[in-house]
Write an enzyme that holds these catalytic residues in place. Structure first.
Site, mmCIF file in Angstrom:
data_model
loop_
_atom_site.group_PDB
_atom_site.id
_atom_site.type_symbol
_atom_site.label_atom_id
_atom_site.label_comp_id
_atom_site.label_asym_id
_atom_site.label_seq_id
_atom_site.Cartn_x
_atom_site.Cartn_y
_atom_site.Cartn_z
ATOM 1 N N GLY A 158 46.814 35.086 43.275
ATOM 2 C CA GLY A 158 45.378 35.093 43.003
ATOM 3 C C GLY A 158 44.725 33.746 42.775
ATOM 4 O O GLY A 158 43.552 33.563 43.083
ATOM 5 N N GLU A 191 45.174 29.988 36.421
ATOM 6 C CA GLU A 191 45.107 31.432 36.667
ATOM 7 C C GLU A 191 43.757 31.824 37.250
ATOM 8 O O GLU A 191 42.757 31.171 37.011
ATOM 9 C CB GLU A 191 45.284 32.179 35.323
ATOM 10 C CG GLU A 191 46.650 32.790 35.120
ATOM 11 C CD GLU A 191 46.914 34.010 36.004
ATOM 12 O OE1 GLU A 191 46.269 34.162 37.063
ATOM 13 O OE2 GLU A 191 47.766 34.820 35.632
ATOM 14 N N ASP A 192 43.760 32.914 37.990
ATOM 15 C CA ASP A 192 42.498 33.434 38.507
ATOM 16 C C ASP A 192 41.723 34.169 37.416
ATOM 17 O O ASP A 192 40.551 33.933 37.198
ATOM 18 C CB ASP A 192 42.726 34.365 39.714
ATOM 19 C CG ASP A 192 43.804 35.423 39.467
ATOM 20 O OD1 ASP A 192 44.405 35.453 38.371
ATOM 21 O OD2 ASP A 192 44.051 36.241 40.377
ATOM 22 N N ASP A 213 43.252 39.178 31.920
ATOM 23 C CA ASP A 213 42.832 40.549 31.664
ATOM 24 C C ASP A 213 43.429 40.987 30.320
ATOM 25 O O ASP A 213 42.875 40.688 29.263
ATOM 26 C CB ASP A 213 43.328 41.386 32.857
ATOM 27 C CG ASP A 213 42.878 42.830 32.830
ATOM 28 O OD1 ASP A 213 41.833 43.122 32.250
ATOM 29 O OD2 ASP A 213 43.589 43.681 33.392
ATOM 30 N N LYS A 255 38.400 38.595 30.973
ATOM 31 C CA LYS A 255 37.785 39.869 30.561
ATOM 32 C C LYS A 255 38.137 40.081 29.097
ATOM 33 O O LYS A 255 39.127 40.745 28.785
ATOM 34 C CB LYS A 255 38.384 41.026 31.360
ATOM 35 C CG LYS A 255 38.074 41.052 32.839
ATOM 36 C CD LYS A 255 38.637 42.351 33.436
ATOM 37 C CE LYS A 255 38.898 42.210 34.904
ATOM 38 N NZ LYS A 255 39.596 43.373 35.475
ATOM 39 N N PHE A 282 36.690 45.537 37.965
ATOM 40 C CA PHE A 282 37.751 45.023 38.831
ATOM 41 C C PHE A 282 37.098 44.175 39.919
ATOM 42 O O PHE A 282 36.313 44.659 40.723
ATOM 43 C CB PHE A 282 38.582 46.150 39.437
ATOM 44 C CG PHE A 282 39.846 45.626 40.037
ATOM 45 C CD1 PHE A 282 40.946 45.333 39.237
ATOM 46 C CD2 PHE A 282 39.930 45.352 41.398
ATOM 47 C CE1 PHE A 282 42.110 44.801 39.779
ATOM 48 C CE2 PHE A 282 41.098 44.815 41.948
ATOM 49 C CZ PHE A 282 42.177 44.553 41.127
ATOM 50 N N VAL A 283 37.416 42.888 39.905
ATOM 51 C CA VAL A 283 36.760 41.968 40.830
ATOM 52 C C VAL A 283 37.680 41.550 41.972
ATOM 53 O O VAL A 283 38.905 41.563 41.850
ATOM 54 C CB VAL A 283 36.227 40.710 40.090
ATOM 55 C CG1 VAL A 283 35.097 41.069 39.154
ATOM 56 C CG2 VAL A 283 37.344 40.006 39.318
ATOM 57 N N ASP A 307 42.545 39.890 44.939
ATOM 58 C CA ASP A 307 42.686 40.955 45.930
ATOM 59 C C ASP A 307 42.560 42.346 45.338
ATOM 60 O O ASP A 307 42.607 42.545 44.131
ATOM 61 C CB ASP A 307 44.058 40.864 46.591
ATOM 62 C CG ASP A 307 45.170 41.351 45.659
ATOM 63 O OD1 ASP A 307 45.172 40.925 44.482
ATOM 64 O OD2 ASP A 307 46.008 42.171 46.076
HETATM 65 P P1 IMP Z 1 46.949 40.373 32.634
HETATM 66 O O1 IMP Z 1 48.419 40.147 32.530
HETATM 67 O O2 IMP Z 1 46.593 41.778 32.311
HETATM 68 O O3 IMP Z 1 46.130 39.378 31.882
HETATM 69 O O4 IMP Z 1 46.587 40.286 34.149
HETATM 70 C C1 IMP Z 1 46.494 39.136 34.794
HETATM 71 C C2 IMP Z 1 46.592 39.298 36.305
HETATM 72 O O5 IMP Z 1 46.133 40.571 36.761
HETATM 73 C C3 IMP Z 1 45.691 38.295 36.925
HETATM 74 O O6 IMP Z 1 46.360 37.102 37.139
HETATM 75 C C4 IMP Z 1 45.311 38.975 38.230
HETATM 76 O O7 IMP Z 1 46.247 38.641 39.215
HETATM 77 C C5 IMP Z 1 45.367 40.435 37.943
HETATM 78 N N1 IMP Z 1 44.010 40.982 37.696
HETATM 79 C C6 IMP Z 1 43.470 41.351 36.511
HETATM 80 N N2 IMP Z 1 42.215 41.787 36.643
HETATM 81 C C7 IMP Z 1 41.929 41.677 37.965
HETATM 82 C C8 IMP Z 1 40.742 41.954 38.753
HETATM 83 O O8 IMP Z 1 39.689 42.391 38.269
HETATM 84 N N3 IMP Z 1 40.868 41.700 40.072
HETATM 85 C C9 IMP Z 1 41.986 41.209 40.658
HETATM 86 N N4 IMP Z 1 43.100 40.931 39.967
HETATM 87 C C10 IMP Z 1 43.077 41.167 38.630
HETATM 88 MG MG MG Z 2 46.713 35.950 38.634
#
Ligand code: IMP
Ligand code: MG
Length: 171
Positions: free
Chosen positions: A39, A94-95, A98, A126, A147-148, A154
């Protein structure tokens, strides 16, 4: 249909701002930019082109999502960095953050690998979704629980090439 949430221009000026801040903060440090695949590949590519100091670049890949849009909460490394982490000032790129599980896991892993310092740059966050409190030293935008897609992100493998960030609407 895709609704535009953050334009190409807004992304560009924010990335420039972050790059300038990073260039100031890491002056005289041994900066290793570590992009989190897949991402963050575009954010990382745009960021490094605006960083005005010597640095090295590498990538790491983790899995927690598969093709799902909700995190499984379990993170595993799929691709390790090739460059040594020991004694490096690592900037994780990081992109989006979440739940925070991915970054939390990466910080612990990189710390065990002997990084001298670890900071996090994330284009999006988020905050309402957070399960683990993680530091974000350089943040692009806070967004709501949507969800973006686009600008590297992607939905089941598609839409990574969109130049803007959007929300997919099922209609
Ligand atoms: P976390 O471990 O829940 O913080 O998730 C992080 C990863 O989930 C990010 O690096 C993204 O690759 C993916 N992710 C979380 N939310 C989104 C979204 O809205 N769109 C696309 N990828 C997401
Ligand atoms: Mg990511």
């Amino acid at each position: 249909m895709i609704d535009e949430l953050i334009s190409k221009e807004e992304i560009h000026s924010k990335v420039k701002e972050i790059a300038q801040q990073v260039s100031r903060d890491y002056k005289d440090k041994d900066l290793l930019i570590l992009g989190v695949l897949n991402g963050a590949f575009l954010f990382c590519a745009d960021l490094v082109r605006q960083i005005e100091m010597a640095h090295t670049i590498d990538f790491i890949s983790v899995s927690s999502y598969g093709d799902e849009t909700i995190s499984s909460g379990t993170v595993t490394i799929e691709h390790k960095p090739k460059k040594p982490i020991e004694d490096k000032d690592v900037l994780l790129v990081e992109d989006i953050i979440d739940t925070g599980n991915t970054v939390d896991y990466l910080i612990k892993t990189l710390s065990n690998m002997g990084a001298r310092s670890i900071r996090v740059a994330s284009l999006l966050s988020k905050p309402s979704r957070r399960e683990v409190d993680v530091p974000i030293h350089y943040k692009g935008f806070d967004i709501e629980d949507l969800f973006v897609i686009g600008y590297g992100m992607d939905m089941a493998g598609s839409y990574r090439g969109l130049p803007y960030i959007g929300v997919y609407k099922d209609d």
